[in-house]
Write an enzyme that holds these catalytic residues in place. Structure first.
Site, PDB file in Angstrom:
ATOM      1  N   ASP A  78       0.858  -1.228  -0.004  1.00  0.00           N
ATOM      2  CA  ASP A  78      -0.105  -0.028   0.187  1.00  0.00           C
ATOM      3  C   ASP A  78       0.893   1.207  -0.040  1.00  0.00           C
ATOM      4  OD1 ASP A  78      -2.375   1.362   0.075  1.00  0.00           O
ATOM      5  OD2 ASP A  78      -2.497   1.215   2.281  1.00  0.00           O
TER       6      ASP A  78
ATOM      7  N   GLY B 243      -7.448   7.909   8.008  1.00  0.00           N
ATOM      8  CA  GLY B 243      -7.632   8.247   9.552  1.00  0.00           C
ATOM      9  C   GLY B 243      -9.029   8.674   9.732  1.00  0.00           C
TER      10      GLY B 243
ATOM     11  N   HIS C  97      -9.772   4.971  -1.586  1.00  0.00           N
ATOM     12  CA  HIS C  97      -8.683   5.025  -0.081  1.00  0.00           C
ATOM     13  C   HIS C  97      -9.626   5.809   1.024  1.00  0.00           C
ATOM     14  CE1 HIS C  97      -4.732   3.619  -1.481  1.00  0.00           C
ATOM     15  NE2 HIS C  97      -5.270   3.621  -2.279  1.00  0.00           N
TER      16      HIS C  97
ATOM     17  N   ASN D  71     -10.389   0.547   0.438  1.00  0.00           N
ATOM     18  CA  ASN D  71      -9.132   0.479   1.534  1.00  0.00           C
ATOM     19  C   ASN D  71      -9.692   0.728   2.947  1.00  0.00           C
ATOM     20  OD1 ASN D  71      -7.559  -0.329  -0.698  1.00  0.00           O
ATOM     21  ND2 ASN D  71      -6.003   1.511   0.059  1.00  0.00           N
TER      22      ASN D  71
END
Ligand code: 13P
Length: 283
Positions: free
Chosen positions: A81, A180, A207, A229
């Site tokens: 990644d 995050g 992502h 992801n």
């Protein structure tokens, strides 16, 4: 079984679902992901971030990943990644990774094209898929930080030119997600996603999907996202379960009794995501 990421991307694109890509740092995380993939008959990407490789070591990550994939009855791709270093990508291929990501998104367009092409040249003859990134995905992931105000969404025309020039197998796009924990509810630019998807046949990767509401994920998949992801939600499940075990049993010192419940908590997260992404039953 270990398969090329290409196989997973192509099937997801053809049958209009997204494959979950979950970050791995240790054995329990790896087992949680692959056990649920088998239980739900789902294909899956297991992937090592830069921080994961630094933490566990490339040999351990590759070794565990290959064992997990070989034991699995479902297709598993082992991915790096946010690779940024060509030599590291080559090392990963040598260690048996079946998918790589090269993230040249911080570079000027031409340089991003150049490094992606260079990776495609070594990856494709080894049947290893290449994910690239165009536009900047905000937030913090391990050592990679992009201040939110610098976040640059992917331009659909540039995306077209990029995939033409690089022949990459998948493209990660910036449409409003961030790595995050989100401070507010993320707002995704679906018009942009639709415009990108209408210009390119290349599977699109999302992502920063932890914390994105289920409806937004469903819409993104319907518009052409083929790989999603997830890292932060696994970390949160892991940490919360460990806190609960130790709060309820302050004298517990057996790692298996601390990490076992954490693994079960992560399995619940993986299960929910695979069902949401539509990959369950697709292996
Ligand atoms: P999250 O931090 O939202 O889980 O994103 C993970 C990711 O995109 C890894 O590349």
């Amino acid at each position: 079984m270990l398969v090329s990421g290409k196989e997973l991307f192509q099937d997801a694109k053809r049958r209009k679902y997204a494959v979950g890509a979950f970050n791995i740092n240790n054995m329990e995380i790896m087992q949680a992901i692959v056990e649920v993939a088998e239980e739900l008959n789902s294909p899956v990407f297991i992937q090592a971030s830069q921080g994961g490789i630094k933490y566990a070591g490339l040999e351990y990550i590759a070794g565990m990943g290959k064992i997990a994939a070989a034991k699995a009855k479902v297709p598993v791709a082992l991915n790096i990644d946010h690779g940024t270093d060509f030599n590291q990508v080559v090392r990963c291929i040598r260690h048996g990774f079946s998918a790589v990501m090269i993230d040249g998104s911080k570079l000027p367009f031409e340089e991003n094209v150049a490094i992606t092409r260079k990776v495609v040249e070594v990856a494709h003859p080894n049947d290893v898929s290449v994910e690239a990134e165009l536009g900047k995905i905000t937030g913090v992931e391990d050592d990679i930080a992009v201040a939110e105000h610098e976040g640059l969404f992917t331009d659909p025309d540039e995306a077209y030119a990029f995939v033409q020039q690089t022949n990459c197998d998948a493209l990660a796009v910036a449409i409003g997600t961030a790595h995050g924990v989100y401070r507010g509810e993320p707002k995704l630019d679906f018009d942009r996603l639709q415009a990108i998807a209408s210009k390119i046949d290349t599977p699109i990767v999302l992502h920063g999907a932890s914390g994105v509401p289920d409806d937004a994920i469903r819409k993104a998949v319907s518009l052409g996202v083929c790989k999603i992801n997830i890292d932060t939600e696994l970390r949160l499940a892991f940490a919360q379960a460990i806190k609960q075990v130790l709060n309820e049993n302050p004298d517990e010192y057996d790692p298996r009794k601390i990490l076992g419940p954490a693994k079960e908590a992560m399995k619940n997260t993986v299960r929910a995501k695979m069902q949401l992404f539509g990959s369950a039953g697709k292996a």
